[in-house]
Write an enzyme that holds these catalytic residues in place. Sequence first.
Site, PDB file in Angstrom:
ATOM      1  N   ASP A  85      -0.754  -7.829  -3.433  1.00  0.00           N
ATOM      2  CA  ASP A  85       0.175  -7.810  -2.300  1.00  0.00           C
ATOM      3  C   ASP A  85       0.488  -9.250  -1.903  1.00  0.00           C
ATOM      4  O   ASP A  85       0.047 -10.185  -2.569  1.00  0.00           O
ATOM      5  CB  ASP A  85      -0.447  -7.027  -1.129  1.00  0.00           C
ATOM      6  CG  ASP A  85       0.598  -6.283  -0.306  1.00  0.00           C
ATOM      7  OD1 ASP A  85       1.689  -6.850  -0.090  1.00  0.00           O
ATOM      8  OD2 ASP A  85       0.323  -5.158   0.120  1.00  0.00           O
ATOM      9  N   HIS A 143       2.738  -1.942  -3.980  1.00  0.00           N
ATOM     10  CA  HIS A 143       3.626  -0.967  -3.330  1.00  0.00           C
ATOM     11  C   HIS A 143       5.101  -1.281  -3.532  1.00  0.00           C
ATOM     12  O   HIS A 143       5.519  -2.435  -3.545  1.00  0.00           O
ATOM     13  CB  HIS A 143       3.268  -0.752  -1.859  1.00  0.00           C
ATOM     14  CG  HIS A 143       3.490  -1.911  -0.933  1.00  0.00           C
ATOM     15  ND1 HIS A 143       4.681  -2.105  -0.274  1.00  0.00           N
ATOM     16  CD2 HIS A 143       2.663  -2.899  -0.519  1.00  0.00           C
ATOM     17  CE1 HIS A 143       4.562  -3.180   0.524  1.00  0.00           C
ATOM     18  NE2 HIS A 143       3.360  -3.679   0.380  1.00  0.00           N
ATOM     19  N   GLU A 182       3.565   2.383   1.721  1.00  0.00           N
ATOM     20  CA  GLU A 182       2.463   1.526   2.181  1.00  0.00           C
ATOM     21  C   GLU A 182       2.716   1.028   3.596  1.00  0.00           C
ATOM     22  O   GLU A 182       1.814   0.967   4.431  1.00  0.00           O
ATOM     23  CB  GLU A 182       2.289   0.329   1.218  1.00  0.00           C
ATOM     24  CG  GLU A 182       1.024  -0.489   1.445  1.00  0.00           C
ATOM     25  CD  GLU A 182       1.207  -1.690   2.364  1.00  0.00           C
ATOM     26  OE1 GLU A 182       0.206  -2.373   2.636  1.00  0.00           O
ATOM     27  OE2 GLU A 182       2.334  -1.957   2.832  1.00  0.00           O
TER      28      GLU A 182
HETATM   29 ZN   LIG Z   1       2.697  -5.368   1.560  1.00  0.00          ZN
END
Ligand SMILES: [Zn+2]
Length: 352
Positions: A229, A64, A206
């Site tokens: 992530d 993201h 996100e």
């Molecule tokens: Zn994150």
Amino acid sequence: MSLFELLKRLSEAPGVSGFEYSVSNIIRDELKNHVNSIQTDKLGNLICVKEGLKEKPTLMIAAHMDEIGLIVKHVDEKGFLRFAKLGGISDHLLLGSRVAIHTRKGIVYGVIGCKPIHLMREEERKQLVPYDKMFIDIGAKSREEAEEFGVRVGDPITLERNLIQLKNNLVCGKAFDDRVGCAILIEVLKNSKPKSRVYGVFTVQEEVGLRGATVSAFSLNPDVGIAIDVTTSADHPEVSEHESPVKVGLGPAILVADGRRDSLAGGLISNINLRNKLIELAERLKIPYQVEVAEGGTTDATAIHLTQKGIPSCVLSIPTRYVHSFSEVLSLKDAENLVKLLTAFVEEEFSP
Ligand SMILES: [Zn+2]
């Protein structure tokens, strides 16, 4: 550009949820000569397609672009601004911070203030100041003047933090969540020769509810999904090891399950074949890795795995200290190792 330089550029770029265009422009520029097509969908997701030797199975890798931050909610008659938060932010991290307000006339700088400690009553001093008792001072004398400088309700606000280097290959900066994921995905798309089609999706929004991943996964309907992530690593004082077993510098984490703290509801249970394939690959290539069960959060992979008829998904993450502060800390070594692992994965045969 080295991974360090790429991360620095991405980390210092502004891009709170819903306002990711500066980050998106950097990524488009980095990848335009390295993938088969790039397009932006209606929500702002940047979708980069890299063709492989065959079409299927298709793999979606998401990272993201948005960072946590603030947005202008009100300008008072004296020219001070009130703000709302975009994403999960502890109020005590905000006070005294320098901010950049991204206006139609360019950046206007400000500082987050509150009632000074000298004027607080005894009980007030003991309490944390909630964010709605804070304000932003841009130096304006009136609402009209603030508006003349370009400031309007709805302008996005980022915190001003340059990336700095700590010892032992650690770096510290804002928005590593998830610009480190973006940097890793850029490197993988640049340097790999995929076995089958890869959708590198740089998602939006996100931090406010996995919104970009939800629509992009639905439209691409991939056969396999992976999110890159950060994950919480509290390998430092005041937290015991069992509360936060993943450590900075010991390799990227391969996720077994994540979700809410009390129940792991609202999260992801990684597809077992996919998870085992990633572990087997790391073992074979002698890439250090950690296996994790992550309480208290989730990622784009949660949205991906629940789309269409269900998509086998997993998360690969970078152990990070002080996640959702504006000075996150991670190891570049972990990031390099994740590039290696993911590059090997896209180059090998995998059937979900
Ligand atoms: Zn994150």
